[in-house]
Design an enzyme around this catalytic site. Structure first.
Site, PDB file in Angstrom:
ATOM      1  N   TYR A  27       0.850  -1.166   0.000  1.00  0.00           N
ATOM      2  CA  TYR A  27       0.000   0.000   0.000  1.00  0.00           C
ATOM      3  C   TYR A  27       0.897   1.230   0.000  1.00  0.00           C
ATOM      4  O   TYR A  27       2.059   1.185   0.379  1.00  0.00           O
ATOM      5  CB  TYR A  27      -0.924   0.027   1.220  1.00  0.00           C
ATOM      6  N   LYS A  28       0.348   2.344  -0.434  1.00  0.00           N
ATOM      7  CA  LYS A  28       1.101   3.582  -0.508  1.00  0.00           C
ATOM      8  C   LYS A  28       0.901   4.373   0.772  1.00  0.00           C
ATOM      9  O   LYS A  28      -0.221   4.665   1.165  1.00  0.00           O
ATOM     10  CB  LYS A  28       0.650   4.413  -1.712  1.00  0.00           C
ATOM     11  N   VAL A  29       1.998   4.713   1.453  1.00  0.00           N
ATOM     12  CA  VAL A  29       1.944   5.501   2.661  1.00  0.00           C
ATOM     13  C   VAL A  29       2.236   6.945   2.291  1.00  0.00           C
ATOM     14  O   VAL A  29       3.322   7.275   1.828  1.00  0.00           O
ATOM     15  CB  VAL A  29       2.967   4.984   3.696  1.00  0.00           C
ATOM     16  N   THR A  30       1.264   7.807   2.465  1.00  0.00           N
ATOM     17  CA  THR A  30       1.408   9.202   2.065  1.00  0.00           C
ATOM     18  C   THR A  30       1.910  10.074   3.201  1.00  0.00           C
ATOM     19  O   THR A  30       2.097  11.264   3.003  1.00  0.00           O
ATOM     20  CB  THR A  30       0.064   9.742   1.566  1.00  0.00           C
TER      21      THR A  30
END
Length: 606
Positions: A27-30
């Site tokens: 998942y992309k951690v912003t």
């Protein structure tokens, strides 16, 4: 340069995962997660319970310390703060708020902070808190305002902001309507900025009534799976830690897919279980101890110029097949990321040996497609009632081979504290392909008699126990973290751990009693001793034993040249290569396989 940057942006990738296994952190951690502990420091928090039980303040400090240590291990880049309200002394930025003591600013957790919280535990910690902060008037509105300033002072990008209030007072202001209104107003301002406010209320005489004040302070659940406001207060440390863990752990989806079941439904894919491993070693620069980042570049062997990704090719197989990166990606692509429904099967058709890897949980994503929760809930209910599972084709992402999965329905379960134990959704069980199933030739053994079978049934009945996976910790990993904790906190020795996987021999002997000896008498002969080792038998020369030499293995020259031409010389064993060198009169000084191969190739090239 843009092409270089696009190609090398993921240089520091993790180690290659096992074949067929997805990454559990896809998942992309912003941004970073942040958590603020807002703890009531009034006198009521320091009152001990009955029979010498720890005070609410002591329980809270143990819980805060547990979260600090877990953050250091699992997500050390998250930001954590500790703020006390209802104190006599004040300590906050610019000392703008009275009776608010910022013990730890919003920053990454470290060993020094763990030691600070550890010092506030027990009777000595209560005395230290009284000397350092004291107990005074309570103004929750000022405390929330101070926490808001802590968030506004952070220049980093925060992906999730959470504030937890620990108190045993259901009316912190004693019925002061002005202070109550100020606190509600400030809580509303925090919610508008994206801060999630949770209440961890503790036990007090007469009970804790959340409807008097705090029901207007806390944030509503973010989704159906989120644990809402609990009516019953926490009286024990375990209950408090469970609630804090359920709140502070942000659930992230491995992937978000569309399910094709006659209509478009969006679901999130979550990992039920992920193998816990020791953290990988980090390379440091020996002069400054700063982390070293490695970079990979490709250069031309003759000119030494830096090559672009489009200027490189990959060779596959022995036929020197040259393919570009785009062509390889096209070959790998089968379907778009989705879950395609194929049909339904009765639950008895799903066997235990079909489980070949950890399953994943599917949960609806209402924000992606409106109506997904309604369709998902209806499908879950019907599959549960009819006792069937759905067979689907699962493609988690592009350029990933599809797998067949069995969607097994799972209903929600909660414990006595109304904390979710089992989430609702579909467990996606990965099914094996025909190539994955092996046919085993099991050896034939004598069949046990009915008396022997009945005796073993008695033993199994005595040995049964209720298994829970969360009751067994990995002793290797736990000892590793205990050693790191001892080094970081300057402890004389690491805390001892209890190895739960070791069998409890004394308890087993008490349970079984004479059943083991009775079973031995039924199975083994009277003169047989299972503890004694049988004597090793030596073969005579007449029986084929002795020092018989192995026959020499000669390889024809034509076969050897064919191996060299096809590049399969490495498939030959070292004894065969040695014999080939002797056969062609090649003198070799080394015994390594590569040296023998080089000598043979040089001889055949003459």
């Amino acid at each position: 340069m843009a092409e270089w940057n696009a190609f090398y942006q993921n240089e520091e990738a993790d180690e290659e995962q096992e074949e067929g296994e997805e990454s559990a952190v896809n998942y992309k951690v912003t941004g970073r997660d942040s958590l603020v502990f807002l703890v009531d420091a009034s006198k009521e928090m320091f009152i001990k319970g009955e029979d010498g039980e720890p005070s609410n303040f002591d329980i809270t400090m143990q819980c805060v310390r547990s979260v600090y240590t877990s953050k250091i291990i699992s997500s050390h880049r998250d930001l954590v703060a500790l703020v006390f309200y209802g104190t006599e002394k004040s300590k906050n930025p610019r000392n703008s708020f009275k009776h608010v003591y910022v013990y730890h600013d919003l920053d990454e957790p470290g060993a020094k902070r763990v030691q600070d919280v550890e010092a506030l535990r027990g009777e000595r910690g209560a005395r230290l808190a009284a000397d350092t902060m004291g107990s005074g008037e309570v103004s929750l509105g000022d405390a929330l305002w101070c926490c808001s300033n802590l968030y506004s002072d952070i220049k980093l990008r925060l992906s999730h902001k959470r504030l937890m209030i620990f108190t045993c007072m259901d009316q912190p202001h004693g019925g002061d309507s002005t202070k109550d209104r100020q606190a509600r107003t400030k809580a509303g301002d925090l919610k508008e900025t994206g801060v999630v406010i949770d209440l961890m209320h503790l036990m007090k005489p007469g009970g804790f009534d959340v409807s008097l004040f705090f029901c207007d302070i806390v944030s509503p659940p973010e989704d159906e799976s989120e644990l809402g406001l609990q009516v019953e207060p926490c009286g024990k440390l375990d209950d408090l830690q469970k609630r804090v863990q359920a709140k502070q752990q942000k659930k992230r989806a491995m992937a978000r897919l569309h399910t094709v079941i006659g209509m478009n439904v969006a679901v999130g894919v979550y990992a039920n279980a992920v193998t816990a491993r020791k953290p990988s070693a980090i390379r440091l620069y020996r002069e400054t101890n700063e982390p070293v980042h490695s970079k990979t570049r490709t250069f031309h062997t003759q000119t030494g110029s830096l090559l672009l990704p489009s200027e490189t090719r990959k060779v596959y197989g022995n036929r020197q097949i040259v393919m570009e990166k785009d062509e390889v990606d096209t070959i790998k692509k089968f379907y778009d990321p989705e879950i395609f429904l194929i049909g339904f099967k009765p639950m008895e058709k799903l066997k235990l040996h079909h489980h070949i890897r950890p399953s994943v949980l599917l949960y609806p994503e209402e924000q992606q497609v409106t109506g997904s929760s309604c369709v998902f809930a209806a499908l879950l209910k019907k599959c549960t009632e009819k006792k069937v599972f759905a067979v689907c084709r699962y493609t988690p992402r592009r350029n990933y081979p599809p797998r067949f999965v069995a969607l097994v329905p799972q209903r929600e379960e909660v414990d006595e504290s109304n904390v979710q134990v089992t989430p609702p959704g579909f467990n996606a069980i990965f099914l094996p392909f025909a190539d994955d199933i092996r046919k085993l030739d099991t050896p034939q053994f004598p069949t046990a008699s009915d008396v022997q079978v009945d005796k073993m049934k008695e033993i199994i009945t005595k040995m049964r126990f209720k298994y829970r996976s969360d009751a067994f910790e990995n002793p290797v990993i736990q000892q590793h973290y205990r050693n790191l904790e001892a080094l970081a906190l300057d402890m004389l020795a690491p805390e001892s751990i209890e190895d739960f996987i070791m069998p409890k021999v004394e308890q087993i002997d008490r349970r079984l009693g004479p059943l083991v000896d009775e079973f031995k008498e039924l199975v083994y002969p009277a003169s047989y001793n299972p503890d004694s080792k049988p004597a090793a038998k030596r073969k005579t020369a007449d029986a084929g034993g002795g020092d018989e030499k192995k026959p020499k293995v000669e390889i024809p020259e034509a076969e050897l040249r064919a191996h060299i031409k096809n590049g399969t010389l490495g498939k030959l064993t070292v004894p065969v290569l040695k014999e080939a060198c002797k056969q062609f009169g090649i003198r070799t000084t080394g015994t390594k396989k590569q040296e023998l191969m080089d000598a043979l190739i040089a001889q055949m090239a003459k």
